[in-house]
Design a protein around this motif. Structure first.
Motif, PDB file in Angstrom:
ATOM      1  N   SER A 201       0.836  -1.188   0.000  1.00 52.53           N
ATOM      2  CA  SER A 201       0.000   0.000   0.000  1.00 52.53           C
ATOM      3  C   SER A 201       0.872   1.239   0.000  1.00 52.53           C
ATOM      4  CB  SER A 201      -0.902   0.027   1.255  1.00 52.53           C
ATOM      5  OG  SER A 201      -1.519  -1.213   1.484  1.00 52.53           O
ATOM      6  N   SER A 202       0.236   2.380  -0.086  1.00 49.40           N
ATOM      7  CA  SER A 202       0.912   3.658   0.115  1.00 49.40           C
ATOM      8  C   SER A 202       0.184   4.370   1.239  1.00 49.40           C
ATOM      9  CB  SER A 202       0.884   4.494  -1.167  1.00 49.40           C
ATOM     10  OG  SER A 202       1.587   5.711  -0.978  1.00 49.40           O
ATOM     11  N   ASP A 203       0.861   4.493   2.374  1.00 46.72           N
ATOM     12  CA  ASP A 203       0.160   4.984   3.563  1.00 46.72           C
ATOM     13  C   ASP A 203       1.184   5.331   4.635  1.00 46.72           C
ATOM     14  OD1 ASP A 203      -1.912   5.436   5.547  1.00 46.72           O
ATOM     15  OD2 ASP A 203      -3.171   4.078   4.390  1.00 46.72           O
ATOM     16  N   PHE A 204       0.715   5.453   5.871  1.00 40.18           N
ATOM     17  CA  PHE A 204       1.607   5.689   7.005  1.00 40.18           C
ATOM     18  C   PHE A 204       2.604   4.533   7.100  1.00 40.18           C
ATOM     19  CE2 PHE A 204      -1.516   8.250   9.910  1.00 40.18           C
ATOM     20  CZ  PHE A 204      -1.752   9.139   8.873  1.00 40.18           C
ATOM     21  N   ARG A 205       3.890   4.849   7.194  1.00 41.49           N
ATOM     22  CA  ARG A 205       4.878   3.785   7.431  1.00 41.49           C
ATOM     23  C   ARG A 205       4.654   3.140   8.799  1.00 41.49           C
ATOM     24  NH1 ARG A 205       8.103   6.715   3.259  1.00 41.49           N
ATOM     25  NH2 ARG A 205       8.327   5.078   1.670  1.00 41.49           N
ATOM     26  N   GLU A 206       4.003   3.863   9.699  1.00 39.87           N
ATOM     27  CA  GLU A 206       3.732   3.328  11.036  1.00 39.87           C
ATOM     28  C   GLU A 206       2.895   2.056  10.993  1.00 39.87           C
ATOM     29  OE1 GLU A 206       4.544   7.731  11.620  1.00 39.87           O
ATOM     30  OE2 GLU A 206       3.523   6.466  10.137  1.00 39.87           O
ATOM     31  N   HIS A 207       2.101   1.869   9.942  1.00 41.79           N
ATOM     32  CA  HIS A 207       1.322   0.635   9.818  1.00 41.79           C
ATOM     33  C   HIS A 207       2.229  -0.593   9.917  1.00 41.79           C
ATOM     34  CE1 HIS A 207      -2.824   1.701   8.942  1.00 41.79           C
ATOM     35  NE2 HIS A 207      -2.423   2.664   8.140  1.00 41.79           N
ATOM     36  N   ASP A 208       3.378  -0.552   9.262  1.00 44.27           N
ATOM     37  CA  ASP A 208       4.284  -1.704   9.251  1.00 44.27           C
ATOM     38  C   ASP A 208       4.943  -1.942  10.599  1.00 44.27           C
ATOM     39  OD1 ASP A 208       3.920  -2.588   6.659  1.00 44.27           O
ATOM     40  OD2 ASP A 208       5.593  -1.454   5.829  1.00 44.27           O
ATOM     41  N   LEU A 209       5.019  -0.921  11.417  1.00 46.86           N
ATOM     42  CA  LEU A 209       5.699  -1.040  12.707  1.00 46.86           C
ATOM     43  C   LEU A 209       4.748  -1.460  13.822  1.00 46.86           C
ATOM     44  CD1 LEU A 209       7.888   2.190  12.417  1.00 46.86           C
ATOM     45  CD2 LEU A 209       8.406  -0.124  11.618  1.00 46.86           C
ATOM     46  N   VAL A 210       3.487  -1.063  13.707  1.00 41.04           N
ATOM     47  CA  VAL A 210       2.494  -1.442  14.713  1.00 41.04           C
ATOM     48  C   VAL A 210       2.302  -2.958  14.749  1.00 41.04           C
ATOM     49  CG1 VAL A 210       0.017  -1.341  15.216  1.00 41.04           C
ATOM     50  CG2 VAL A 210       1.287   0.757  14.791  1.00 41.04           C
ATOM     51  N   VAL A 211       2.488  -3.606  13.598  1.00 41.97           N
ATOM     52  CA  VAL A 211       2.321  -5.061  13.535  1.00 41.97           C
ATOM     53  C   VAL A 211       3.179  -5.755  14.588  1.00 41.97           C
ATOM     54  CG1 VAL A 211       2.597  -7.094  12.072  1.00 41.97           C
ATOM     55  CG2 VAL A 211       1.804  -4.950  11.070  1.00 41.97           C
ATOM     56  N   MET A 212       4.422  -5.361  14.688  1.00 39.43           N
ATOM     57  CA  MET A 212       5.316  -6.030  15.633  1.00 39.43           C
ATOM     58  C   MET A 212       5.031  -5.621  17.076  1.00 39.43           C
ATOM     59  SD  MET A 212       7.368  -8.431  14.918  1.00 39.43           S
ATOM     60  CE  MET A 212       7.692  -8.040  13.203  1.00 39.43           C
ATOM     61  N   ALA A 213       4.607  -4.378  17.272  1.00 41.48           N
ATOM     62  CA  ALA A 213       4.231  -3.953  18.623  1.00 41.48           C
ATOM     63  C   ALA A 213       3.028  -4.748  19.121  1.00 41.48           C
ATOM     64  CB  ALA A 213       3.930  -2.457  18.632  1.00 41.48           C
ATOM     65  N   LEU A 214       2.076  -5.024  18.229  1.00 35.32           N
ATOM     66  CA  LEU A 214       0.929  -5.847  18.607  1.00 35.32           C
ATOM     67  C   LEU A 214       1.358  -7.288  18.881  1.00 35.32           C
ATOM     68  CD1 LEU A 214      -2.106  -6.159  19.025  1.00 35.32           C
ATOM     69  CD2 LEU A 214      -2.347  -6.505  16.563  1.00 35.32           C
ATOM     70  N   SER A 215       2.334  -7.779  18.129  1.00 34.13           N
ATOM     71  CA  SER A 215       2.848  -9.131  18.374  1.00 34.13           C
ATOM     72  C   SER A 215       3.448  -9.242  19.769  1.00 34.13           C
ATOM     73  CB  SER A 215       3.904  -9.486  17.324  1.00 34.13           C
ATOM     74  OG  SER A 215       3.338  -9.559  16.041  1.00 34.13           O
ATOM     75  N   LEU A 216       4.093  -8.173  20.213  1.00 33.02           N
ATOM     76  CA  LEU A 216       4.653  -8.139  21.569  1.00 33.02           C
ATOM     77  C   LEU A 216       3.549  -8.220  22.606  1.00 33.02           C
ATOM     78  CD1 LEU A 216       7.099  -7.592  23.516  1.00 33.02           C
ATOM     79  CD2 LEU A 216       6.560  -5.145  23.235  1.00 33.02           C
ATOM     80  N   ASP A 217       2.480  -7.467  22.390  1.00 36.67           N
ATOM     81  CA  ASP A 217       1.418  -7.383  23.393  1.00 36.67           C
ATOM     82  C   ASP A 217       0.475  -8.580  23.377  1.00 36.67           C
ATOM     83  OD1 ASP A 217       2.415  -4.937  24.112  1.00 36.67           O
ATOM     84  OD2 ASP A 217       0.917  -3.773  23.024  1.00 36.67           O
ATOM     85  N   ARG A 218       0.164  -9.091  22.192  1.00 38.31           N
ATOM     86  CA  ARG A 218      -0.905 -10.083  22.082  1.00 38.31           C
ATOM     87  C   ARG A 218      -0.431 -11.505  21.796  1.00 38.31           C
ATOM     88  NH1 ARG A 218      -5.694  -8.890  24.452  1.00 38.31           N
ATOM     89  NH2 ARG A 218      -6.783  -7.132  23.489  1.00 38.31           N
ATOM     90  N   TYR A 219       0.673 -11.641  21.064  1.00 40.61           N
ATOM     91  CA  TYR A 219       1.040 -12.958  20.544  1.00 40.61           C
ATOM     92  C   TYR A 219       2.296 -13.556  21.190  1.00 40.61           C
ATOM     93  CZ  TYR A 219      -2.371 -11.870  16.907  1.00 40.61           C
ATOM     94  OH  TYR A 219      -3.517 -11.543  16.234  1.00 40.61           O
ATOM     95  N   GLY A 220       2.746 -12.953  22.262  1.00 43.33           N
ATOM     96  CA  GLY A 220       3.834 -13.556  23.011  1.00 43.33           C
ATOM     97  C   GLY A 220       5.220 -13.347  22.438  1.00 43.33           C
ATOM     98  N   LEU A 221       5.404 -12.333  21.571  1.00 41.33           N
ATOM     99  CA  LEU A 221       6.744 -12.044  21.068  1.00 41.33           C
ATOM    100  C   LEU A 221       7.652 -11.643  22.232  1.00 41.33           C
ATOM    101  CD1 LEU A 221       8.573 -11.548  18.523  1.00 41.33           C
ATOM    102  CD2 LEU A 221       7.879  -9.147  18.709  1.00 41.33           C
ATOM    103  N   PRO A 222       8.798 -12.311  22.400  1.00 43.32           N
ATOM    104  CA  PRO A 222       9.686 -11.945  23.520  1.00 43.32           C
ATOM    105  C   PRO A 222      10.183 -10.510  23.410  1.00 43.32           C
ATOM    106  CG  PRO A 222      10.271 -14.097  22.626  1.00 43.32           C
ATOM    107  CD  PRO A 222       9.279 -13.494  21.678  1.00 43.32           C
ATOM    108  N   GLU A 223      10.329  -9.862  24.545  1.00 44.99           N
ATOM    109  CA  GLU A 223      10.755  -8.454  24.586  1.00 44.99           C
ATOM    110  C   GLU A 223      12.075  -8.243  23.855  1.00 44.99           C
ATOM    111  OE1 GLU A 223       9.970  -4.564  25.564  1.00 44.99           O
ATOM    112  OE2 GLU A 223       8.840  -6.118  26.616  1.00 44.99           O
ATOM    113  N   GLU A 224      13.004  -9.187  24.015  1.00 50.39           N
ATOM    114  CA  GLU A 224      14.319  -8.990  23.380  1.00 50.39           C
ATOM    115  C   GLU A 224      14.231  -9.019  21.852  1.00 50.39           C
ATOM    116  OE1 GLU A 224      14.118 -13.385  24.724  1.00 50.39           O
ATOM    117  OE2 GLU A 224      13.548 -11.388  25.504  1.00 50.39           O
ATOM    118  N   ARG A 225      13.269  -9.781  21.317  1.00 50.25           N
ATOM    119  CA  ARG A 225      13.114  -9.814  19.858  1.00 50.25           C
ATOM    120  C   ARG A 225      12.467  -8.530  19.352  1.00 50.25           C
ATOM    121  NH1 ARG A 225      11.599 -16.045  18.089  1.00 50.25           N
ATOM    122  NH2 ARG A 225      13.391 -17.023  19.102  1.00 50.25           N
ATOM    123  N   TYR A 226      11.559  -7.996  20.151  1.00 51.25           N
ATOM    124  CA  TYR A 226      10.993  -6.700  19.772  1.00 51.25           C
ATOM    125  C   TYR A 226      12.071  -5.622  19.824  1.00 51.25           C
ATOM    126  CZ  TYR A 226       8.112  -2.564  19.474  1.00 51.25           C
ATOM    127  OH  TYR A 226       7.588  -1.362  19.070  1.00 51.25           O
TER     128      TYR A 226
END
Length: 291
Positions: A201-226
């Motif tokens: 898409s062409s949009d806020f670059r922040e869209h691509d970064l929120v994905v990983m922040a949500l993975s940290l909060d909801r899907y158990g991504l370890p803090e060190e990987r974030y």
């Protein structure tokens, strides 16, 4: 769409002989051989029957060709346009070498730095409408889900759509992947490669970064990987006030996406109920599970 229907669609293109199912999700993905006997191996993606998905498949092929031209490591199209069978788009891609290791968030960040440095392509990219599929997914869920949950998600969709429209980005706008997760990166012999280009898409670059922040909060991504992701990209989206709006929109879409599988999969129904209950309870700590 089940495997049987996907194979029927693939057969109609002439690519079905000896096809091996690789994955079945939003698309059915098959390892195939080209009928004309061209060298190499290929992957065919069979999409659901929908006019908007046919247009998206055509654009995905254009994105793949463009990324090849500008030197971004990504899966490459093997045909210039999709087949269309009873409304189902089918696209053909060069098959990537086997992965040498699992992809990591830092691999995603390295590729995002390349994508986010790109100017606009020579064709139009749509905005990243995270919530565009919500109605279709809820319709596919039908009576399998509680009607009140469907009403709740529609209201949540509308609220976050309005809030997102008022956001002011921190980063310059431009091309984004749109679903920047490790599952959409393959690490081959030559390094990380982007796959699944359909949400470009062409949009806020922040869209691509929120994905990983949500993975940290909801899907158990370890803090060190974030933290490794943030270090590789060079900025933490959580420093931006608008990130919670994009997070909320993505949570809404992710919940509705699971709903479409509820009629045929009890595990999907259980996961949908877990997700929607956590949203109703406004509990961001409830763990969600990839599906």
């Amino acid at each position: 769409m089940d495997e049987k229907r996907a194979r029927e669609v693939l057969e109609a293109t002439g690519l079905g002989a000896g096809a091996e199912l690789v994955s079945l999700g939003e698309n059915a993905v098959f390892a195939v051989e080209r009928p004309e006997g061209a060298g190499g191996s290929f992957v065919a993606k069979v999409g659901r029957g929908s006019p908007d998905l046919a247009a998206r498949a055509k654009r995905e092929l254009a994105v793949g060709a463009w990324l090849a031209d500008v030197g971004v490591p990504a899966v490459r199209p093997a045909a210039g346009k999709p087949w269309l069978v009873d409304g189902h788009p089918v696209t053909l891609w060069h098959r990537l070498p086997d992965a040498v290791r699992p992809s990591e968030p830092r691999d995603v960040a390295e590729l995002l730095n390349l994508v986010h440095a790109l100017p606009a392509p020579p064709f139009a990219l749509p905005p990243r409408d995270l919530l565009d599929g919500v109605e279709r997914w809820l319709r596919l869920a039908g009576d399998a889900i509680d009607p009140e949950d469907a009403v709740y998600l529609r209201g949540r969709r509308d609220g976050f759509a309005a809030s997102a429209a008022a956001l002011v980005p921190h980063l310059p706008q431009g091309p984004i992947h749109g679903d920047a997760l490790p599952r959409n990166v393959m690490v081959g012999p030559d390094g990380p490669v982007l796959v699944d280009l359909e949400t470009f898409s062409s949009d806020f670059r922040e869209h691509d970064l929120v994905v990983m922040a949500l993975s940290l909060d909801r899907y158990g991504l370890p803090e060190e990987r974030y933290d490794a992701f943030v270090a590789a990209y060079g900025w933490d989206v959580r420093e931006w006030d608008g990130w919670t709006v994009l997070r909320g929109a993505r949570e809404t879409a992710s919940c509705a996406w699971v709903a479409q599988h509820a009629p045929t999969n009890p595990k999907a129904l259980a996961e949908f109920r877990r997700r929607v209950r956590s949203l109703r309870d406004n509990d961001p700590q409830v763990r969600w599970y990839p599906f």
